[in-house]
Design a protein around this motif. Structure first.
Motif, PDB file in Angstrom:
ATOM      1  N   MET A  99       7.385  -4.523  48.347  1.00  0.00           N
ATOM      2  CA  MET A  99       6.835  -6.018  48.392  1.00  0.00           C
ATOM      3  C   MET A  99       8.126  -6.889  48.131  1.00  0.00           C
ATOM      4  N   ASP A 100       8.086  -8.048  48.818  1.00  0.00           N
ATOM      5  CA  ASP A 100       8.990  -9.001  48.672  1.00  0.00           C
ATOM      6  C   ASP A 100       8.848  -9.729  47.270  1.00  0.00           C
ATOM      7  N   ARG A 101       9.724  -9.822  46.490  1.00  0.00           N
ATOM      8  CA  ARG A 101       9.871 -10.416  44.991  1.00  0.00           C
ATOM      9  C   ARG A 101       9.660 -11.892  45.417  1.00  0.00           C
ATOM     10  N   ILE A 102       8.630 -12.449  45.602  1.00  0.00           N
ATOM     11  CA  ILE A 102       8.447 -13.940  46.047  1.00  0.00           C
ATOM     12  C   ILE A 102       8.048 -14.762  44.494  1.00  0.00           C
ATOM     13  N   TRP A 103       7.291 -13.999  43.894  1.00  0.00           N
ATOM     14  CA  TRP A 103       6.862 -14.401  42.556  1.00  0.00           C
ATOM     15  C   TRP A 103       8.114 -14.235  41.620  1.00  0.00           C
ATOM     16  N   LYS A 104       8.449 -15.539  40.852  1.00  0.00           N
ATOM     17  CA  LYS A 104       9.412 -15.192  39.605  1.00  0.00           C
ATOM     18  C   LYS A 104       8.740 -15.906  38.409  1.00  0.00           C
ATOM     19  N   PHE A 105       8.778 -14.858  37.318  1.00  0.00           N
ATOM     20  CA  PHE A 105       8.447 -15.258  36.115  1.00  0.00           C
ATOM     21  C   PHE A 105       9.444 -15.432  35.212  1.00  0.00           C
ATOM     22  N   ASP A 106      10.434 -16.045  35.464  1.00  0.00           N
ATOM     23  CA  ASP A 106      11.537 -16.423  34.547  1.00  0.00           C
ATOM     24  C   ASP A 106      11.689 -17.895  34.495  1.00  0.00           C
ATOM     25  N   GLY A 107      10.632 -18.580  34.821  1.00  0.00           N
ATOM     26  CA  GLY A 107      10.591 -19.975  34.331  1.00  0.00           C
ATOM     27  C   GLY A 107      11.127 -20.765  35.679  1.00  0.00           C
ATOM     28  N   SER A 108      11.682 -20.057  36.688  1.00  0.00           N
ATOM     29  CA  SER A 108      12.464 -20.770  37.740  1.00  0.00           C
ATOM     30  C   SER A 108      11.297 -21.177  39.024  1.00  0.00           C
ATOM     31  N   MET A 109      10.066 -20.708  38.628  1.00  0.00           N
ATOM     32  CA  MET A 109       9.389 -21.201  40.066  1.00  0.00           C
ATOM     33  C   MET A 109       8.629 -22.568  39.735  1.00  0.00           C
ATOM     34  N   THR A 110       8.611 -23.466  40.682  1.00  0.00           N
ATOM     35  CA  THR A 110       7.789 -24.769  40.323  1.00  0.00           C
ATOM     36  C   THR A 110       6.502 -24.875  41.321  1.00  0.00           C
TER      37      THR A 110
END
Length: 310
Positions: A99-110
């Motif tokens: 799976m491509d890691r397109i979800w980021k759970f480190d606060g960087s996703m806007t």
């Protein structure tokens, strides 16, 4: 001779392991714990997709090219993983590793990834494309770019194997706790069963139940810190390998099963399946129970669990 409890905490497989044994003295206990560590390290070498020399890495680097001959142990683990995929309609899938890691759970996703990105992220995922040949003990990933990984089953498997080894060496009682994947056997020195505290993630300082476990495993999946909110929906870090979308609605799943490997895989699957389908599926399986906590803090449990509230 009086037996006493001995515990060692260390980092293995990138996670915190706690190994507890009951033994006559610290020398005997340390010998047993060393054996368990050796066994867990051996399994890590076999299943690690980070180690370029592991058989798992060899399977991955030959995806779409050729089948790879592997040890019976790894072959059997993959074979059991595929059975769990069938049982959970693909909510559990070891080929999630591509799976491509397109979800980021480190606060960087806007903003949310686009529908096309999400769809593309799971294109290479599909346990149906793992071909096993029992006669030759080979594993073949049909498509180039496919990968398998044991993130949702490996620690549970390692805990089970360490327990089996210690039992075979005559250790009467103990716990292997692999970062929340716990497998136990025997009883405490006072004759009581080992007990596991179930906490509500919304109030972590307070356990709401203490449940005895006898010669079985319990695994809790859930990470209350790792999530993102978009359009009023809270998406957790556990992603549905079938759709590429993160699971929603649940913040914690605890599964009781005879083996940690199965409890490990099922706890992730229930997250993905959601509470209705998840509970329904669990209730169809013998000797398996489950407690689910949703993001509002409501508690749901499979029908055979008796919770004595604290």
């Amino acid at each position: 001779m009086a037996q006493s409890t001995h515990k060692r905490v260390l980092k293995l497989m990138g996670s915190r392991f706690e190994i507890t044994v009951i033994a006559k003295d610290s020398i005997e206990a340390n010998n047993y714990i060393d054996l368990a560590i050796e066994e867990i390290s051996r399994i890590e070498k076999l299943i690690s997709s980070w180690d370029p020399n592991s058989q798992t890495s060899e399977i991955n680097s030959n995806a779409g090219i050729k089948p790879i001959k592997v040890d019976k142990e790894l072959f059997d683990l993959i074979s059991r993983a595929i059975k769990i995929s069938e049982l959970t309609d693909g909510a559990f899938d070891i080929s999630y590793a591509s799976m491509d890691r397109i979800w980021k759970f480190d606060g960087s996703m806007t903003e949310m990834p686009s529908e096309d990105e999400i769809k593309a992220s799971v294109e290479k995922v599909g346990y149906n494309n793992i071909t096993l040949d029992p006669e030759n003990s080979t594993v073949f990933l049909k498509h180039e770019g496919m990968k398998i990984g044991f993130g949702a089953i490996g620690k549970g498997y390692a805990a089970d194997r360490a327990k089996t080894l210690l039992v075979s060496k005559g250790v009467k009682s103990g716990i292997i706790n692999a970062s929340g994947d716990m497998t136990t056997w025997g009883r405490q020195t006072n004759g009581e069963e080992w007990k596991v505290a179930i906490t509500n993630p919304l109030n972590k300082n307070k356990a709401f139940a203490l449940l005895p476990i006898t010669n079985g495993a319990v695994v809790t999946s859930g990470n209350y810190e790792k999530y993102v909110n978009f359009n009023g929906t809270r998406y957790t870090h556990i992603i549905d390998p079938r759709t590429g979308y993160p699971a929603t609605g649940i913040i914690s799943v605890t599964v009781f099963a005879p083996k940690a490997e199965l409890a490990d895989a099922l706890s992730t699957s229930v997250f993905v399946m959601g509470k209705e389908v998840g509970l329904n599926r669990i209730e169809q399986l013998p000797n398996i129970e489950c407690i689910i906590i949703d993001y509002q803090g409501n508690i749901f449990k499979s029908k055979n669990i008796k919770i004595n509230k604290l």
